[in-house]
Design a protein around this motif. Structure first.
Motif, PDB file in Angstrom:
ATOM      1  N   VAL A 238       0.851  -1.189   0.000  1.00  0.00           N
ATOM      2  CA  VAL A 238       0.000   0.000   0.000  1.00  0.00           C
ATOM      3  C   VAL A 238       0.883   1.234   0.000  1.00  0.00           C
ATOM      4  O   VAL A 238       1.771   1.383   0.847  1.00  0.00           O
ATOM      5  N   ARG A 239       0.614   2.142  -0.917  1.00  0.00           N
ATOM      6  CA  ARG A 239       1.451   3.339  -1.050  1.00  0.00           C
ATOM      7  C   ARG A 239       0.576   4.546  -1.398  1.00  0.00           C
ATOM      8  O   ARG A 239      -0.519   4.406  -1.974  1.00  0.00           O
ATOM      9  N   LEU A 240       1.073   5.720  -1.068  1.00  0.00           N
ATOM     10  CA  LEU A 240       0.461   6.976  -1.504  1.00  0.00           C
ATOM     11  C   LEU A 240       1.530   7.850  -2.128  1.00  0.00           C
ATOM     12  O   LEU A 240       2.627   7.990  -1.573  1.00  0.00           O
ATOM     13  N   VAL A 241       1.196   8.421  -3.273  1.00  0.00           N
ATOM     14  CA  VAL A 241       2.095   9.344  -3.967  1.00  0.00           C
ATOM     15  C   VAL A 241       1.342  10.655  -4.182  1.00  0.00           C
ATOM     16  O   VAL A 241       0.277  10.668  -4.804  1.00  0.00           O
ATOM     17  N   ASP A 242       1.904  11.743  -3.642  1.00  0.00           N
ATOM     18  CA  ASP A 242       1.292  13.061  -3.796  1.00  0.00           C
ATOM     19  C   ASP A 242       2.013  13.824  -4.900  1.00  0.00           C
ATOM     20  O   ASP A 242       3.253  13.861  -4.934  1.00  0.00           O
ATOM     21  N   VAL A 243       1.250  14.439  -5.798  1.00  0.00           N
ATOM     22  CA  VAL A 243       1.823  15.144  -6.947  1.00  0.00           C
ATOM     23  C   VAL A 243       1.183  16.520  -7.063  1.00  0.00           C
ATOM     24  O   VAL A 243       0.217  16.837  -6.366  1.00  0.00           O
ATOM     25  N   HIS A 244       1.728  17.323  -7.955  1.00  0.00           N
ATOM     26  CA  HIS A 244       1.081  18.596  -8.278  1.00  0.00           C
ATOM     27  C   HIS A 244       0.126  18.347  -9.439  1.00  0.00           C
ATOM     28  O   HIS A 244       0.541  17.863 -10.497  1.00  0.00           O
ATOM     29  N   PRO A 245      -1.147  18.680  -9.273  1.00  0.00           N
ATOM     30  CA  PRO A 245      -2.125  18.334 -10.314  1.00  0.00           C
ATOM     31  C   PRO A 245      -1.905  19.063 -11.635  1.00  0.00           C
ATOM     32  O   PRO A 245      -2.482  18.658 -12.658  1.00  0.00           O
ATOM     33  N   LYS A 246      -1.089  20.088 -11.639  1.00  0.00           N
ATOM     34  CA  LYS A 246      -0.846  20.820 -12.890  1.00  0.00           C
ATOM     35  C   LYS A 246       0.266  20.200 -13.728  1.00  0.00           C
ATOM     36  O   LYS A 246       0.530  20.657 -14.839  1.00  0.00           O
ATOM     37  N   GLU A 247       0.922  19.190 -13.194  1.00  0.00           N
ATOM     38  CA  GLU A 247       1.913  18.491 -14.000  1.00  0.00           C
ATOM     39  C   GLU A 247       1.235  17.740 -15.142  1.00  0.00           C
ATOM     40  O   GLU A 247       0.058  17.385 -15.065  1.00  0.00           O
ATOM     41  N   ALA A 248       1.993  17.450 -16.196  1.00  0.00           N
ATOM     42  CA  ALA A 248       1.451  16.707 -17.334  1.00  0.00           C
ATOM     43  C   ALA A 248       1.032  15.312 -16.889  1.00  0.00           C
ATOM     44  O   ALA A 248       1.767  14.645 -16.153  1.00  0.00           O
TER      45      ALA A 248
END
Length: 607
Positions: A238-248
Motif C-alpha cells: 500500500v502506497r500513496l504518492v502526492d503530486v502537483h495536479p498541474k503536472e502533465a
C-alpha cells in the motif's frame, strides 16, 4: 442549536464527583477499554513504519508511578516515559530510476500478462497510466470514480496485480474522488485483495503542507487512510504518492510506475518540483520559559476563547486551565445537552459505575442496556457539572452551545454570536471528535462519514468563520493520522486532514495556528476506575514497547507552553507523545495486542 449562559455551583460542592470525569480526549483508538469507554490508546498490530523518524538521542526514562490505574483505582508501578515534542520535516529521498530507464533496462517487461485496475478522475492521469501499462503488456480495466457502479465494478476485480486510485489527484469538482464520499469505493478496492494498491493525491507534492487551498482538494486525509491500510493489509503493498495536479498527466503516470518498481520506498511519498520527499519526525523540545502554567501571550480577562468538544475530557481540562491562567471568557460547544436539573437523589451517593449499577437496579431498572445507558449519561452529566463549576469560578463568563459541529451553519452562527456579544474572539480550540473503531472489513461508509466529518467539517466551519486577527487556533489531532492505526481508518484520515487544514489556515490567519497530534492519554493517579481507563495488561504492554501515557496535567501544560511560543517560525504541526516513532511502529506482543471491532471496541463520542 441551544446556547445558554451557565449558572453553576462551586467546584467544592462537586468535588466528590469529579473523580468520575474523563480526562482523556479521543486520540488513538478505543481498542482495549471498558465497554462504552473513550480510551485514547494505541493497541494496534503494526507491521511497518508509515512515518520515518530522524535519529535522536533517546531520553532515559525515570521509574515513577504511572498515571494509569487498576480497576479499583490503585496506581500501577511501571516505567514512566517522558512526554516528548516532535515536529515533522519533509526530507529528500534518493531519486528512483525513470520509467524510460526501466524500459530500456528491460524491467518493464515483468508487467507482461499482469492485470491492473485504474480508477480514473478528471485529469487524464489514469488514461496516460493505462497506456503505459498496456505498452508494457499488462491488461488494464479503467473504472470511473463517479460511476454509481464503481463499488460493484471494483468488487468484481479480485486479486489484481495492481490497483491505481488516481481519482483523488483530480479537481475539487471531481465527483466521488475524495473523502468521505470515496470511502465506499476505496474500501471495495482494498478488500478486493490487489497485490499493490497505489493512491494518488494532488495536494501539490508536499502533502498539503504548502498552505494552498488544500481543503478543497479530494486528496485531503488520504495519507492517514493509506497509513492505516498499510497496517491492516499485510499482503498488499500500500502506497500513496502526492503530486502537483498541474503536472502533465504522462509525467505523473511515469512517476507512479517508477515508484512501483521501488520496493523499499516509504508508504507516503511526494513530488514537489521534481524533488522526491517523505515526512520524517524530528524531536524538538521547547526550552522552559519560567512561566509555569501561564496562558498564551496577550490573553487576559478581557479575552474570549471558544472550544469545541463540550464540557468533558481534555477539551474541558484545557478550558479550565486557560480560564485559571487568564480569567478569559469561555464559550463551549458540544453535542451533549446541558443537564436540565440536579441529579436524582437515588443515585447522587453512588460515586462509581458499580455503585450506580446497584442504585439503578434498586430503583427498578432491570434491562442491562438501559442500565449502562443511564450510567453513561449520569457520569457525563457529572463531568459537565464539574467542568462548569470550575469554569464558573475562574472564567469571566461561561456560555455553553449545544451544537453538532458537523452542522456548518450552526457552527458559523455560534462564532457570529460570540463576535456579536464580545466584539472579539481571541482563541479557538477544536477538540470535537467521535470514535467508531472498526477494521476496514467492518467499517461502513456511514460510520466513516460520521467520524470524518465531525473532525474535518467542524474544523472547516470554524476556520471559515474566523476573522483573520484571531490570536490562536489549536486543532486537536492524533498520532493515528501520523502513523496510521489498525482499526481507525476513518479517525486516521480525519486527523491527517486536520493537519492539512491547519497549514492552509496559517496562511490566512495572523495568530498562531497549530495542529497538535497527541499520543495516548492517561488519567490522574488515584482516579476511580471508569471511562477513559487503560487496563493493567495494556499499560504494561505499552511500557514494554516504550509507549507511555500522557499525564493530563503535563499535556495541558505542554499545550500552554506551545501557545506561548512566538508566532513567526512556530511549527504548524506538532506531535506530543510519550515515546518515539519506533515505539509506535513496532509489533506488540500477543499479551497486549488487540484488534478493533471486538466487543470492547464499541462506538464512543467526545462532545
Amino acid at each position: 442549536m441551544t446556547s445558554a449562559s451557565v449558572p453553576v455551583p462551586s467546584s467544592a460542592e462537586l468535588a466528590g464527583r469529579t473523580a468520575q470525569a474523563s480526562l482523556a480526549p479521543e486520540s488513538w483508538g478505543v481498542l482495549s477499554a471498558p465497554r462504552g469507554a473513550t480510551d485514547p490508546t494505541f493497541a494496534a498490530r503494526v507491521t511497518a513504519p508509515a512515518v520515518p523518524v530522524a535519529p535522536a538521542t533517546p531520553t532515559a526514562p525515570a521509574t515513577l508511578t504511572a498515571p494509569t490505574a487498576r480497576a479499583v483505582g490503585e496506581a500501577l508501578p511501571v516505567t514512566r516515559i517522558p512526554l516528548r515534542r516532535f515536529v515533522i520535516d519533509h526530507v529528500t529521498l534518493p531519486a528512483v530510476p525513470s520509467w524510460d530507464a526501466l524500459v530500456a533496462a528491460g524491467r518493464a517487461s515483468s508487467l507482461a500478462g499482469t492485470r491492473f485496475v485504474v480508477v480514473e478522475g478528471d485529469l487524464g492521469i489514469g488514461l496516460a497510466l493505462s497506456s503505459l501499462l498496456e505498452q508494457a503488456g499488462a491488461q488494464v480495466r479503467i473504472v470511473s470514480a463517479d460511476n454509481v457502479e464503481a463499488v460493484a465494478q471494483l468488487e468484481a476485480e479480485p486479486g489484481a496485480d495492481g490497483l491505481f486510485w488516481v481519482a483523488s489527484a483530480g479537481s475539487p469538482a471531481s465527483v466521488g474522488s475524495g473523502l468521505p464520499e470515496a470511502f465506499g469505493a476505496l474500501r471495495a478496492a482494498a478488500l478486493a485483495g490487489p497485490r499493490r494498491l497505489f493512491v494518488v493525491t494532488g495536494l501539490g507534492g508536499d502533502l498539503g503542507r504548502g498552505g494552498d487551498d488544500a481543503e478543497l482538494a479530494p486528496g485531503v486525509g488520504l495519507a492517514g487512510l493509506v497509513r492505516t491500510l498499510a497496517h491492516e493489509l499485510p499482503d498488499t503493498e500500500v502506497r500513496l504518492v502526492d503530486v502537483h495536479p498541474k503536472e502533465a498527466p504522462r509525467r505523473i503516470a511515469e512517476r507512479l510506475l517508477a515508484e512501483m518498481f521501488d520496493p523499499a520506498a516509504p508508504v507516503v511519498v511526494g513530488y514537489r518540483e521534481n524533488i522526491r520527499i517523505t515526512p520524517e519526525l524530528r524531536a524538538v523540545e521547547l526550552a522552559p520559559d519560567g512561566r509555569g502554567t501561564a496562558g498564551p501571550a496577550g490573553l487576559d480577562a478581557s479575552g474570549v476563547v471558544l472550544l469545541t468538544g463540550g464540557a468533558r475530557g481534555i477539551t474541558a481540562r484545557t478550558a479550565v486551565a486557560l480560564a485559571r491562567a487568564t480569567g478569559c471568557a469561555v464559550e463551549l460547544v458540544g453535542r451533549t445537552p446541558l443537564p436540565d436539573g440536579p441529579e436524582d437523589p437515588a443515585t447522587v451517593a453512588a460515586l462509581d459505575a458499580p455503585a450506580l449499577r446497584r442504585a439503578l437496579i434498586e430503583t427498578g431498572v432491570r434491562r442491562p442496556a438501559e442500565i449502562e445507558k443511564r450510567i453513561g449519561r449520569i457520569l457525563a452529566e457529572r463531568e459537565i457539572r464539574a467542568t462548569l463549576a470550575a469554569l464558573g469560578e475562574a472564567a469571566s463568563s461561561v456560555r455553553y452551545h449545544a451544537v453538532d459541529v458537523r452542522d456548518g451553519a450552526a457552527v458559523a452562527a455560534v462564532v457570529a454570536d460570540v463576535y456579536a456579544r464580545h466584539g472579539r474572539l481571541d482563541g479557538v480550540v477544536h477538540g470535537a471528535g467521535v470514535l467508531e473503531d472498526r477494521l476496514l472489513r467492518s467499517k461502513t461508509p456511514e460510520s466513516f462519514d460520521r467520524v470524518f466529518r465531525t473532525k474535518v467539517d467542524g474544523a472547516g466551519a470554524l476556520l471559515d468563520a474566523l476573522r483573520p486577527d484571531v490570536g490562536f487556533v489549536v486543532l486537536f489531532g492524533s498520532v493515528a493520522g501520523v502513523f496510521g492505526n489498525r482499526g481507525q481508518v476513518d479517525y486516521a484520515a480525519a486527523n491527517d486532514a486536520l493537519d492539512v487544514l491547519a497549514h492552509r489556515a496559517s496562511a490566512r490567519l495572523t495568530g498562531r495556528v497549530v495542529s497538535v497530534d497527541w499520543g495516548p492519554w492517561g488519567v490522574e493517579a488515584g482516579a476511580a476506575a471508569g471511562r477513559g481507563m487503560v487496563s493493567e495488561e495494556l499499560a504494561r504492554e505499552y511500557a514494554r514497547r516504550g509507549i507511555g501515557l500522557i499525564d493530563p496535567d503535563e499535556g495541558v501544560a505542554a499545550l500552554l507552553r506551545e501557545l506561548r511560543e512566538p508566532v513567526p517560525g512556530a511549527p504548524v504541526q506538532v506531535v506530543q507523545m510519550c515515546g518515539d516513532a519506533a515505539s509506535f511502529t513496532s509489533r506488540p506482543s500477543s499479551a497486549g495486542s488487540s484488534s478493533a471491532g471486538s466487543s470492547s471496541a464499541g462506538s464512543s463520542s467526545h462532545a
